[in-house]
Enzyme design. Structure first.
Site, PDB file in Angstrom:
ATOM      1  N   ILE A  11       0.865  -1.055   0.010  1.00 56.22           N
ATOM      2  CA  ILE A  11       0.079   0.274   0.048  1.00 56.22           C
ATOM      3  C   ILE A  11       0.760   1.304  -0.001  1.00 56.22           C
ATOM      4  O   ILE A  11       1.652   1.587   0.778  1.00 56.22           O
ATOM      5  CB  ILE A  11      -0.880   0.198   1.323  1.00 56.22           C
ATOM      6  CG1 ILE A  11      -1.750  -1.310   1.337  1.00 56.22           C
ATOM      7  CG2 ILE A  11      -1.798   1.350   1.312  1.00 56.22           C
ATOM      8  CD1 ILE A  11      -2.220  -1.602   2.695  1.00 56.22           C
ATOM      9  N   ASP A  64       9.807   7.783  -1.480  1.00 56.19           N
ATOM     10  CA  ASP A  64       8.744   8.631  -2.161  1.00 56.19           C
ATOM     11  C   ASP A  64       8.743   7.937  -3.780  1.00 56.19           C
ATOM     12  O   ASP A  64       9.708   7.789  -4.279  1.00 56.19           O
ATOM     13  CB  ASP A  64      10.018  10.154  -2.114  1.00 56.19           C
ATOM     14  CG  ASP A  64       9.491  11.153  -3.043  1.00 56.19           C
ATOM     15  OD1 ASP A  64       8.369  10.792  -3.820  1.00 56.19           O
ATOM     16  OD2 ASP A  64       9.720  12.168  -2.790  1.00 56.19           O
ATOM     17  N   ASN A  92      -2.041   4.070  -3.890  1.00 57.31           N
ATOM     18  CA  ASN A  92      -2.995   5.222  -3.174  1.00 57.31           C
ATOM     19  C   ASN A  92      -2.325   6.632  -2.964  1.00 57.31           C
ATOM     20  O   ASN A  92      -3.033   7.516  -2.938  1.00 57.31           O
ATOM     21  CB  ASN A  92      -3.263   4.637  -1.708  1.00 57.31           C
ATOM     22  CG  ASN A  92      -3.834   5.683  -0.715  1.00 57.31           C
ATOM     23  OD1 ASN A  92      -5.076   6.060  -0.940  1.00 57.31           O
ATOM     24  ND2 ASN A  92      -3.115   6.156   0.172  1.00 57.31           N
ATOM     25  N   TYR A 158      -4.940  18.404 -10.927  1.00 58.21           N
ATOM     26  CA  TYR A 158      -5.485  17.199 -10.130  1.00 58.21           C
ATOM     27  C   TYR A 158      -6.466  16.207 -10.921  1.00 58.21           C
ATOM     28  O   TYR A 158      -6.376  15.075 -11.144  1.00 58.21           O
ATOM     29  CB  TYR A 158      -6.327  17.896  -8.939  1.00 58.21           C
ATOM     30  CG  TYR A 158      -6.539  16.592  -7.928  1.00 58.21           C
ATOM     31  CD1 TYR A 158      -5.660  15.772  -7.511  1.00 58.21           C
ATOM     32  CD2 TYR A 158      -7.738  16.179  -7.762  1.00 58.21           C
ATOM     33  CE1 TYR A 158      -5.956  14.665  -6.731  1.00 58.21           C
ATOM     34  CE2 TYR A 158      -8.318  15.265  -6.996  1.00 58.21           C
ATOM     35  CZ  TYR A 158      -7.365  14.306  -6.438  1.00 58.21           C
ATOM     36  OH  TYR A 158      -7.537  13.380  -5.631  1.00 58.21           O
ATOM     37  N   LYS A 162      -6.150  12.575 -12.370  1.00 64.00           N
ATOM     38  CA  LYS A 162      -7.128  11.241 -11.829  1.00 64.00           C
ATOM     39  C   LYS A 162      -7.582  10.953 -13.449  1.00 64.00           C
ATOM     40  O   LYS A 162      -7.922   9.679 -13.527  1.00 64.00           O
ATOM     41  CB  LYS A 162      -8.181  11.992 -10.947  1.00 64.00           C
ATOM     42  CG  LYS A 162      -7.419  12.133  -9.595  1.00 64.00           C
ATOM     43  CD  LYS A 162      -6.684  10.902  -9.055  1.00 64.00           C
ATOM     44  CE  LYS A 162      -6.127  10.986  -7.601  1.00 64.00           C
ATOM     45  NZ  LYS A 162      -5.301  10.038  -7.113  1.00 64.00           N
ATOM     46  N   VAL A 191     -13.848  13.106   0.909  1.00 66.83           N
ATOM     47  CA  VAL A 191     -13.127  12.015   1.997  1.00 66.83           C
ATOM     48  C   VAL A 191     -12.401  13.146   3.003  1.00 66.83           C
ATOM     49  O   VAL A 191     -11.617  13.781   2.654  1.00 66.83           O
ATOM     50  CB  VAL A 191     -12.358  10.958   1.581  1.00 66.83           C
ATOM     51  CG1 VAL A 191     -12.137   9.800   2.648  1.00 66.83           C
ATOM     52  CG2 VAL A 191     -12.940  10.192   0.149  1.00 66.83           C
TER      53      VAL A 191
HETATM   54  N1  NAP Z   1      -9.556  12.744   0.226  1.00 66.81           N
HETATM   55  C1  NAP Z   1     -10.361  12.943  -0.833  1.00 66.81           C
HETATM   56  O1  NAP Z   1     -11.195  13.553  -0.861  1.00 66.81           O
HETATM   57  C2  NAP Z   1     -10.014  12.142  -1.910  1.00 66.81           C
HETATM   58  C3  NAP Z   1     -10.852  11.985  -2.912  1.00 66.81           C
HETATM   59  C4  NAP Z   1     -10.644  11.301  -4.169  1.00 66.81           C
HETATM   60  C5  NAP Z   1      -9.353  10.458  -4.243  1.00 66.81           C
HETATM   61  N2  NAP Z   1      -8.598  10.741  -3.283  1.00 66.81           N
HETATM   62  C6  NAP Z   1      -7.168  10.093  -3.299  1.00 66.81           C
HETATM   63  O2  NAP Z   1      -7.073   9.229  -2.414  1.00 66.81           O
HETATM   64  C7  NAP Z   1      -5.552   8.933  -2.253  1.00 66.81           C
HETATM   65  C8  NAP Z   1      -5.138   9.302  -0.810  1.00 66.81           C
HETATM   66  O3  NAP Z   1      -5.798  10.326  -0.586  1.00 66.81           O
HETATM   67  P1  NAP Z   1      -6.042  10.786   1.387  1.00 66.81           P
HETATM   68  O4  NAP Z   1      -7.270  11.546   1.168  1.00 66.81           O
HETATM   69  O5  NAP Z   1      -6.069   9.798   2.164  1.00 66.81           O
HETATM   70  O6  NAP Z   1      -4.754  11.982   1.359  1.00 66.81           O
HETATM   71  P2  NAP Z   1      -3.919  11.967   2.718  1.00 66.81           P
HETATM   72  O7  NAP Z   1      -4.625  11.980   3.988  1.00 66.81           O
HETATM   73  O8  NAP Z   1      -2.963  13.508   2.512  1.00 66.81           O
HETATM   74  O9  NAP Z   1      -2.747  11.190   2.483  1.00 66.81           O
HETATM   75  C9  NAP Z   1      -1.946  10.943   1.373  1.00 66.81           C
HETATM   76  C10 NAP Z   1      -0.855   9.983   1.439  1.00 66.81           C
HETATM   77  O10 NAP Z   1       0.057   9.748   0.287  1.00 66.81           O
HETATM   78  C11 NAP Z   1       1.347  10.003   0.814  1.00 66.81           C
HETATM   79  N3  NAP Z   1       2.266  10.441  -0.064  1.00 66.81           N
HETATM   80  C12 NAP Z   1       2.075  11.741  -0.684  1.00 66.81           C
HETATM   81  N4  NAP Z   1       3.135  11.990  -1.688  1.00 66.81           N
HETATM   82  C13 NAP Z   1       3.870  10.784  -1.639  1.00 66.81           C
HETATM   83  C14 NAP Z   1       5.118  10.413  -2.174  1.00 66.81           C
HETATM   84  N5  NAP Z   1       5.589  11.282  -3.206  1.00 66.81           N
HETATM   85  N6  NAP Z   1       5.561   9.254  -1.963  1.00 66.81           N
HETATM   86  C15 NAP Z   1       5.153   8.385  -0.861  1.00 66.81           C
HETATM   87  N7  NAP Z   1       3.892   8.537  -0.471  1.00 66.81           N
HETATM   88  C16 NAP Z   1       3.152   9.845  -0.624  1.00 66.81           C
HETATM   89  C17 NAP Z   1       1.336  10.636   2.267  1.00 66.81           C
HETATM   90  O11 NAP Z   1       2.344  10.243   3.238  1.00 66.81           O
HETATM   91  P3  NAP Z   1       3.627  11.081   3.482  1.00 66.81           P
HETATM   92  O12 NAP Z   1       3.203  12.602   3.240  1.00 66.81           O
HETATM   93  O13 NAP Z   1       3.974  10.648   4.899  1.00 66.81           O
HETATM   94  O14 NAP Z   1       4.772  10.414   2.631  1.00 66.81           O
HETATM   95  C18 NAP Z   1      -0.131  10.269   2.609  1.00 66.81           C
HETATM   96  O15 NAP Z   1       0.277   8.753   3.406  1.00 66.81           O
HETATM   97  C19 NAP Z   1      -5.095   9.999  -3.162  1.00 66.81           C
HETATM   98  O16 NAP Z   1      -4.556   9.368  -4.481  1.00 66.81           O
HETATM   99  C20 NAP Z   1      -6.330  11.009  -3.446  1.00 66.81           C
HETATM  100  O17 NAP Z   1      -5.919  11.663  -4.604  1.00 66.81           O
HETATM  101  C21 NAP Z   1      -8.807  11.397  -2.092  1.00 66.81           C
END
Ligand code: NAP
Length: 257
Positions: A11, A64, A92, A158, A162, A191
Site C-alpha cells: 500500500i 518517495d 494510493n 489534479y 486522475k 473524503v
Molecule cells: N480525500 C479525498 O477527498 C479524496 C478523494 C478522491 C481521491 N482521493 C485520493 O486518495 C488518495 C489518498 O488520499 P488521502 O485523502 O488519504 O490523502 P492524505 O491523507 O493526504 O494521504 C496521502 C498519503 O500519500 C502519501 N504520499 C504523498 N506523496 C507521496 C510520495 N511522493 N511518496 C510516497 N507517499 C506519498 C502521504 O504520506 P507522506 O506524506 O507521509 O509521505 C499520505 O500517506 C490520493 O490518491 C487522493 O488523490 C482522495
C-alpha cells in the site's frame, strides 16, 4: 467469507488517510502489509500497531514514489518471499495542490502533482506488476477520483492526473486480460483526510471549509470498499467504483444543509 487471510498487500501512502485505514482493514482480515510512505516515524508507529493488534507481518518502505530509482531499489530490498509474493497492490499515494486557475498555478505545483499522481503510479506498477504476471496472480487497485470524470474550477492538474489514472488503470486491465490479475479504479468523492490540508499548504481553516455543512466519507469507508472489492470471488472484477457521501451528487454538486 475471508479470502484475504495470509495475502501480502502493498500500500502506497500508508502513513495516513485512506492508505492507513486500508492497511489496518487488510490486517484485520489477516493479511500481511507492506507500508509505503515518506514519513518514517508514522510508518513505524503503524507497523507496531498492526503487528501488536492483528498478529500479521507489517513491513515498512520509507519511499518517495516519485523517485523511480528508489522505488526499484527499495522494493528489491524486501525479503524475497514477500517481494515475490505480493498479492494486492494499492496505488494510493496522491495529492492535489491549490485551487488556483491553471494558468496562474506554479510550475513546481504542476510537477509535484503530476509526478506523484501519474509517475508514482507508473513506477510502482512497473516494478510490481511483472512479479504478479510471473505468478499469474494478483490484484491492482488504483486510487482515482471522481475528479477524473468531471473538471472543476481550480482543479485542472489534479483532475487531469486522475483522468490519467483512469486511463492507466483501463489500459492495464486490457493488457492483463489473458492473466488472472484483476484491476480496479476506486473513485471517491469527498473524503475527510489531510488531503485538503495538503492542498491548501497547511491552511487548516481553508481545509476545514471543504467539508463544511456536509458529512464527508471517512478513510475507513473507502478502506472498507477497497477490502470488500479485493475479497470478491476470483472471477469477479469490478472495473471501477465511484462512491460519494449521501449529499454529494458529482464532482461539482454538494448539498451543504
Ligand atoms: N480525500 C479525498 O477527498 C479524496 C478523494 C478522491 C481521491 N482521493 C485520493 O486518495 C488518495 C489518498 O488520499 P488521502 O485523502 O488519504 O490523502 P492524505 O491523507 O493526504 O494521504 C496521502 C498519503 O500519500 C502519501 N504520499 C504523498 N506523496 C507521496 C510520495 N511522493 N511518496 C510516497 N507517499 C506519498 C502521504 O504520506 P507522506 O506524506 O507521509 O509521505 C499520505 O500517506 C490520493 O490518491 C487522493 O488523490 C482522495
Amino acid at each position: 467469507m475471508n479470502r484475504l487471510s495470509g495475502k501480502n498487500v502493498f500500500i502506497t501512502g500508508a502513513t495516513k488517510g485512506i492508505g492507513k485505514s486500508t492497511a489496518i482493514k487488510f490486517a484485520e482480515m489477516g493479511a500481511n502489509v507492506i507500508l509505503v510512505g515518506r514519513t518514517k516515524s508514522l510508518l513505524e508507529e503503524l507497523k507496531k500497531e498492526i503487528e501488536d493488534k492483528y498478529k500479521v507481518e507489517a513491513y515498512i518502505l520509507e519511499l518517495d514514489v516519485t523517485k523511480g530509482k528508489d522505488v526499484e531499489e527499495k522494493i528489491d530490498s524486501l525479503p524475497k518471499d514477500i517481494k515475490n509474493n505480493i498479492d494486492i497492490l494499492v496505488n494510493n499515494a496522491g495529492l492535489a495542490i491549490g485551487l488556483d486557475k491553471v494558468y496562474e498555478s506554479s510550475m513546481e505545483d504542476y510537477d509535484r502533482v503530476i509526478d506523484t499522481n501519474i509517475k508514482g503510479v507508473l513506477y510502482i506498477t512497473k516494478k510490481i506488476v511483472p512479479l504478479m504476471v510471473e505468478r499469474n496472480k494478483g490484484y491492482v487497485v488504483n486510487l482515482g477520483s471522481i475528479a477524473g470524470d468531471m473538471a472543476y474550477y481550480g482543479g485542472a492538474v489534479y483532475c487531469a492526473t486522475k483522468a490519467a489514472v483512469k486511463m492507466l488503470t483501463d489500459t492495464l486491465r486490457i493488457e492483463l486480460v489473458d492473466t488472472n490479475i484483476r484491476v480496479t479504479n476506486i473513485k471517491p468523492g469527498l473524503v475527510e483526510t489531510e488531503f485538503s490540508k495538503v492542498r491548501f499548504k497547511g491552511d487548516e481553516e481553508r481545509a476545514k471549509n471543504t467539508y463544511k455543512g456536509i458529512e464527508a466519507l471517512t478513510p475507513d469507508d473507502i478502506a472498507e470498499v477497497i477490502v470488500s472489492t479485493c475479497n470478491l470471488p476470483e472471477n469477479v472484477q469490478l472495473t471501477e467504483i465511484a462512491l460519494m457521501p449521501n449529499h454529494q451528487a458529482d464532482g461539482r454538486t454538494v448539498y451543504r444543509g
